[in-house]
Design an enzyme around this catalytic site. Sequence first.
Site, PDB file in Angstrom:
ATOM      1  N   GLU A 153       0.821  -1.213   0.000  1.00  0.00           N
ATOM      2  CA  GLU A 153       0.000   0.000   0.000  1.00  0.00           C
ATOM      3  C   GLU A 153       0.858   1.268   0.000  1.00  0.00           C
ATOM      4  OE1 GLU A 153      -2.576   0.386   3.446  1.00  0.00           O
ATOM      5  OE2 GLU A 153      -3.805   1.879   2.415  1.00  0.00           O
ATOM      6  N   GLU A 159       2.846   9.875   5.906  1.00  0.00           N
ATOM      7  CA  GLU A 159       3.006   8.548   6.522  1.00  0.00           C
ATOM      8  C   GLU A 159       4.214   7.772   6.007  1.00  0.00           C
ATOM      9  OE1 GLU A 159      -0.613   6.305   7.112  1.00  0.00           O
ATOM     10  OE2 GLU A 159      -1.789   8.111   6.818  1.00  0.00           O
ATOM     11  N   GLU A 247     -12.241   1.504   4.703  1.00  0.00           N
ATOM     12  CA  GLU A 247     -11.258   1.808   5.747  1.00  0.00           C
ATOM     13  C   GLU A 247     -11.412   3.304   6.026  1.00  0.00           C
ATOM     14  OE1 GLU A 247      -6.672   0.707   6.334  1.00  0.00           O
ATOM     15  OE2 GLU A 247      -7.004   2.569   5.224  1.00  0.00           O
TER      16      GLU A 247
HETATM   17  C1  LER Z   1      -2.771   3.874   6.842  1.00  0.00           C
HETATM   18  O1  LER Z   1      -2.899   5.205   6.503  1.00  0.00           O
HETATM   19  C2  LER Z   1      -3.571   3.015   5.964  1.00  0.00           C
HETATM   20  O2  LER Z   1      -4.132   3.417   4.990  1.00  0.00           O
HETATM   21  C3  LER Z   1      -3.603   1.616   6.325  1.00  0.00           C
HETATM   22  O3  LER Z   1      -4.333   0.889   5.405  1.00  0.00           O
HETATM   23  C4  LER Z   1      -2.146   1.171   6.414  1.00  0.00           C
HETATM   24  O4  LER Z   1      -1.865   0.131   7.116  1.00  0.00           O
HETATM   25 MN    MN Z   2      -5.394   2.189   3.705  1.00  0.00          MN
END
Ligand code: LER
Ligand code: MN
Length: 271
Positions: A153, A159, A247
Amino acid sequence: MKSAVTISLVPEARGGPFVFWDDLAASCQHAAELGFDAVEVFPPGADALDVAKVAQLLGAHGLQCAAIGTGAGWVKHKLRLTDPDAAVRQKAIGFASEIIDAAGMLGAPAIIGSMQGRWGEGVTRDQALGWLGEALAVLAERAARHGVPLLYEPLNRYETNLFNRQGEAAAFLRSLRSQNVQLLCDLFHMSIEESCIADALRAAGPRVGHLHFADSNRQAIGWGHTDMTPIMAALREINYTGYLSAEVLPLPDSVSAARRSMESFRRWTTA
Ligand code: LER
Ligand code: MN
């Protein structure tokens, strides 16, 4: 395309973009009642997942496991695949390997997101990418034994400083010894980093293995300002049949965020 919703079992990740928290059984119950196809789980480690029990729980609710996250490796245990200390890098590979095995037994891929780390503090970009590439290849070979890919990812600039955009990450993945790594395209990170989300998805094409279904403000799709029309057209164009996995922040609360995500999933997949 299939729907999924995230569940975090990591107290240290509180404040993070996960819909459900803490209670796997209750979260699966909500997910099933709302009509999700699958759940994506973020455990504190592989030892927190009793694979047989999880499989039974999912089966009882007619749910699949979409993916398992390794983020606790960083958030909880401070393990990164690009740490300057070789012993920490080795432990990081061990931690992710155990999650790959647990996920594999559930027929799901594991995700490498925040465990990728960053370059700097005495580590050059080339050195970090060398370590990342080698680790991804080793982990992807392990995933291949379970017949699943490894998901990598790209994250936004706040980040990681390794890969922020899908195109540059796809080129890096093509250079690896194992071709069993697919991209996890998180629409929230993409809304920060890509010039055009739809073009980036189209260019990544068959490398797109999973998608985090999140709006520009990390709320449920439909509650920010991401324009979904071209994104869904691009996903159809590349014949994406994987998960749209919510998410997102649990706003205004977990069940509402899940319900909003499911409403948007239906709206955009039946259009
Ligand atoms: C963190 O920003 C994220 O998108 C998660 O899916 C990463 O582990
Ligand atoms: Mn993510």
